[in-house]
Structures are given as C-alpha cells and as structure tokens.
Design a protein around this motif. Structure first.
Motif, PDB file in Angstrom:
ATOM      1  N   UNK A  85       0.944  -1.143   0.106  1.00  0.00           N
ATOM      2  CA  UNK A  85       0.019   0.042  -0.111  1.00  0.00           C
ATOM      3  C   UNK A  85       0.982   1.108  -0.113  1.00  0.00           C
ATOM      4  N   UNK A  86       0.491   2.405  -0.698  1.00  0.00           N
ATOM      5  CA  UNK A  86       0.889   3.545  -0.527  1.00  0.00           C
ATOM      6  C   UNK A  86       0.168   4.234   0.837  1.00  0.00           C
ATOM      7  N   UNK A  87       0.933   5.188   1.275  1.00  0.00           N
ATOM      8  CA  UNK A  87       0.170   6.014   2.435  1.00  0.00           C
ATOM      9  C   UNK A  87      -1.046   6.547   1.985  1.00  0.00           C
ATOM     10  N   UNK A  88      -1.521   7.253   0.681  1.00  0.00           N
ATOM     11  CA  UNK A  88      -2.436   7.704   0.404  1.00  0.00           C
ATOM     12  C   UNK A  88      -3.534   6.498   0.123  1.00  0.00           C
ATOM     13  N   UNK A  89      -3.375   5.448  -0.161  1.00  0.00           N
ATOM     14  CA  UNK A  89      -4.034   4.405  -0.534  1.00  0.00           C
ATOM     15  C   UNK A  89      -4.713   3.943   0.995  1.00  0.00           C
ATOM     16  N   UNK A  90      -3.424   3.585   1.911  1.00  0.00           N
ATOM     17  CA  UNK A  90      -3.960   3.306   3.282  1.00  0.00           C
ATOM     18  C   UNK A  90      -4.991   4.185   3.947  1.00  0.00           C
TER      19      UNK A  90
END
Ligand code: UDP
Length: 183
Positions: free
Chosen positions: A73-78
């Motif tokens: 995951x990316x931070x933004x997806x998370x």
C-alpha cells in the motif's frame, strides 16, 4: 526487551514455553515490513539485487487481505481505505524504525544480520497503539554472520520455503544465541 527500551507492546508474560499472555488489542489489518537488506518481494518486484544494503531502511505497509494477495500500500491508499489515521501511520513508521534499530543491534550481538522483518500493531481499549503478534524466524529474515554461502547463512522461514533443509536446527540455533544474549 523492547518494553524496557520504550516500545509499548501487548506482551504481558510467558505462561508456558509455547504460550504468551498478551493485552487484548484490535489488530490493524496491516503488515509493517522493515528492510535493511534487499530480499524477497523487494527483489522480485523491483529487480534490486538480493543482498543490496537498504539505507536508510525501508518501511512498507501491506494490506492483510488474503483474497487480494496482501498488496503493498501507499500512504495515500492506506488513508483512502481508512485502515489507519494519518497520525497512526506516522506512529507506525516511527515505532518500526525504532524497533529496527533495537533488533538490528540485538541480533548483531548474536552474530546474526537482521535482513528484514514484519510487525503487526493493534490498539488497546484506550486507543493506545501497541506492538502485537510475534517476532520470530517465521517473521524475520535472519542471516548467520559466520556463513558466507547464500544458502548456508539462512536461519529463518526461507529454509523451509526454499527447501534448504535443517529448518529445526537453524531455528534452535537462533533460540540458543538469543537466550545467550543478556538483555
Ligand atoms: N513476512 C511475514 N508474513 C507475511 C509476509 C512477510 O512475516 O505474511 C515477513 C517475511 O518473513 C520477511 C519480511 O516480512 O521477513 C518481508 O517479506 P517479503 O515482502 O519479502 O515477502 P516474502 O517474499 O518473504 O513473502
């Protein structure tokens, strides 16, 4: 050992050699992976050569979801998926880096290189973020500093996954060295 160094964990005590009492937590559906040396999925997904030093260490988040194959995951997806708050993501990364420094030093004193490992965290009833789950040769890549051969040095789950044999003796060797180390 981690508690004495300021890392809050769910661990209470060991009631038997194969049991531990822990504080109840709500587990975040995340695998927090820290990498000091390139191996495993990092090499597979990026082409970075096995054994490349990763400096500064990489902290990655994977979504614990078997149906989706535990994706990176990316931070933004998370945040989009509301798997954790922004503040929790920062806390997770800081804790993961601190734990890495402590474990790297500890394993180094055992003659073992901490290549990478996976952590899980949960929140207690007061919403405190606690390190949870386990740390073991099932969740870490550990290489024996006294071996140069890339197969002989493996002291972790990769011995089983790559059918290298001597799984139990490698795990026992890790245990022996960990217990011999004063903490
Ligand atoms: N890991 C784990 N559980 C998982 C996935 C990974 O304990 O479900 C650990 C693994 O043992 C290694 C680190 O996390 O120490 C990084 O794993 P990687 O992403 O390289 O995946 P692998 O190819 O090892 O499955």
């Amino acid at each position: 050992m981690l508690e004495t160094k300021g890392i809050p964990t769910h661990f209470i005590d060991t009631s038997a050699p194969n049991e531990m009492r822990v504080c109840r937590v709500e587990i975040l559906p995340l695998e927090v992976v820290v990498r000091n040396i390139a191996a495993g999925s990092l090499c597979k997904q990026t082409g970075i050569a096995l054994g490349t030093i990763v400096n500064p260490p990489l902290v990655e988040f994977y979504y614990k979801n078997d149906d989706l194959g535990d994706p990176l995951l990316t931070r933004d997806r998370l945040l989009l998926m509301k798997l954790a708050t922004g503040e929790q993501v920062d806390q997770l990364e800081t804790a993961a880096r601190e734990i890495n420094e402590i474990l790297k030093e500890f394993f180094s004193q055992c003659g073992i290189t901490l290549v990478d490992f996976k952590l899980e965290f949960g929140t207690d009833k007061h919403q405190n973020l606690l390190l949870a789950d386990e740390i073991s040769p099932d969740t870490c890549r550990l290489w024996d500093n006294s071996e140069t051969d890339p197969d002989a040095r493996v002291m972790d789950k990769d011995r089983f996954r790559r059918d290298l044999g001597s799984v139990e003796s490698a795990y026992q060797q890790v245990l022996k060295r960990v217990l011999a180390q004063k903490v």
